[in-house]
Design an enzyme around this catalytic site. Structure first.
Site, short mmCIF file in Angstrom:
data_model
loop_
_atom_site.label_atom_id
_atom_site.label_comp_id
_atom_site.label_asym_id
_atom_site.label_seq_id
_atom_site.Cartn_x
_atom_site.Cartn_y
_atom_site.Cartn_z
N ASP A 67 16.06 -10.49 36.58
CA ASP A 67 16.87 -11.46 37.30
C ASP A 67 17.75 -12.30 36.37
O ASP A 67 17.60 -12.25 35.14
CB ASP A 67 15.98 -12.37 38.17
N ASN A 136 4.12 -19.24 43.76
CA ASN A 136 4.32 -18.94 45.19
C ASN A 136 4.32 -17.42 45.45
O ASN A 136 4.69 -16.98 46.52
CB ASN A 136 5.61 -19.56 45.70
N HIS A 138 6.19 -15.17 43.91
CA HIS A 138 7.43 -14.41 43.72
C HIS A 138 7.30 -13.45 42.55
O HIS A 138 6.58 -13.72 41.58
CB HIS A 138 8.68 -15.31 43.62
N GLU A 143 11.64 -14.57 46.45
CA GLU A 143 10.88 -15.71 46.94
C GLU A 143 10.17 -15.34 48.25
O GLU A 143 10.49 -14.31 48.86
CB GLU A 143 11.86 -16.88 47.18
#
Ligand code: PGA
Length: 264
Positions: A67, A136, A138, A143
Site C-alpha cells: 500500500d 482492527n 486490516h 479496512e
C-alpha cells in the site's frame, strides 16, 4: 492455517527471515509482497544482515508493496516508498526496476490500479506475501467492511488507523486516502505469512484465526487461503483458545512430515 507461536518477537523474526531466505535460494527471482509499519522493521534489518553476509542474494528478486498513501511524494518521509528505501531497499542488492509500489497519484488511478494487479499477474503472481495486521484486523489498508473480493484500489482510512499511524500530514492533500492491494489481490498469492507482535494485536489475531470469516475483520479472510502461516509472539497469541493445540502441532511437525513422507 499454520499457527506458529514463538516465545518472543526475535524468534518470529528469525523464522520469517529463514522462510524468505529458503524461498530465494529455491527461486532466485521470487516475487515478494511486502508490508510497512513497525512490525516488519526488525525483519528488514535481519534481511539486510543476511544480504550483507551473502546468505541472501536479492539481485533477481521482485517486490510489490502492499500500500501507499494517496498523492504523496516518494521523498516524503511519511510515504511508504521512503520507508522501504530507508529501511530496506537502499541496503540490499535489489534492482530498482524490480521494485513495485501501488500508484499514489489519483490521476488515472483506476487504470493504474488495474495495471498494478496485471503486473503482478504477468510476473507469475506473488510467491510469498508477507503481512502485518492492524488492531482492527486490516491487512494492507483493507479496512473493516472492505470487499472480500476487492482488487487494488483507493480506500478511506478509519480514524483508528489514522491515529495509530500518526502520519505527518503537512503538505499531504488527502491525508485519509490510501491505495492498497485488494483482498483478492492478497489472496491470489501462492503463500501468505502474517506476523504480529504484542498484546495490542491479540484480539485481531483471535478474530483472524478462530472466528468467522467476515468483512468486519478483513484478516479473517486468510482462513480461505490454502497456504497461510501466522507467526506471532506469545503476547499476540494470548487470546487464542486453541493455543496449546497449535503449539503441539508445531512441536510435532518434523515427526508428522517424516511419517507422511515415509507412508507415501
Ligand atoms: P504495525 O502496522 O506493524 O505498525 O502495527 C501493521 C498494520 O497496520 O498493518
Amino acid at each position: 492455517m499454520e499457527i506458529i507461536i514463538k516465545d518472543n518477537f526475535d524468534f518470529v523474526v528469525e523464522e520469517i527471515a529463514k522462510e524468505i531466505e529458503n524461498l530465494i535460494k529455491e527461486k532466485p527471482n521470487a516475487v515478494l509482497g511486502l508490508p510497512t509499519g513497525n512490525t516488519p522493521l526488525k525483519m528488514y534489518s535481519k534481511l539486510i544482515e543476511k544480504g550483507k553476509k551473502g546468505e541472501i542474494d536479492f539481485s533477481n528478486v521482485r517486490t510489490f508493496n502492499l500500500d501507499e498513501y494517496a498523492e504523496i511524494k516518494a521523498d516524503d518521509p511519511s510515504s511508504f516508498r521512503y520507508y522501504m528505501f530507508q529501511n530496506f531497499f537502499n541496503h540490499i542488492n535489489i534492482k530498482k526496476e524490480n521494485i513495485h509500489f501501488p500508484p499514489s497519484e489519483l490521476k488515472n488511478i483506476y487504470e493504474n490500479c488495474k495495471k498494478y494487479d496485471k503486473t503482478i499477474e504477468n510476473l507469475g503472481g506473488i510467491d510469498l506475501m508477507i503481512l502485518g495486521i492492524g488492531r482492527n484486523g486490516h491487512i494492507g489498508f483493507n479496512e473493516p467492511t472492505s470487499s472480500l473480493d476487492s482488487r487494488t484500489r483507493v480506500k478511506t482510512l478509519t480514524e483508528e488507523t489514522l491515529k495509530i499511524n500518526n502520519i505527518k500530514f503537512e503538505g499531504v492533500k488527502y491525508p485519509d486516502l490510501a491505495v492498497t492491494m485488494g483482498i483478492k489481490t492478497i489472496l491470489s498469492s501462492k503463500r501468505i505469512i502474517l506476523i504480529a507482535e504484542g498484546e495490542g494485536k491479540a484480539e485481531a489475531i483471535k478474530k483472524t484465526v478462530e472466528e468467522p470469516v467476515g468483512a468486519m475483520w478483513p484478516s479473517s479472510v486468510l482462513q480461505m487461503h490454502e497456504k497461510v502461516k501466522i507467526i506471532i509472539d506469545e503476547k499476540a497469541a494470548s487470546k487464542l483458545k486453541l493455543k496449546d493445540y497449535y503449539k503441539r502441532i508445531y512441536s510435532r511437525k518434523v515427526y508428522v512430515d517424516a511419517l507422511l513422507k515415509e507412508k507415501n
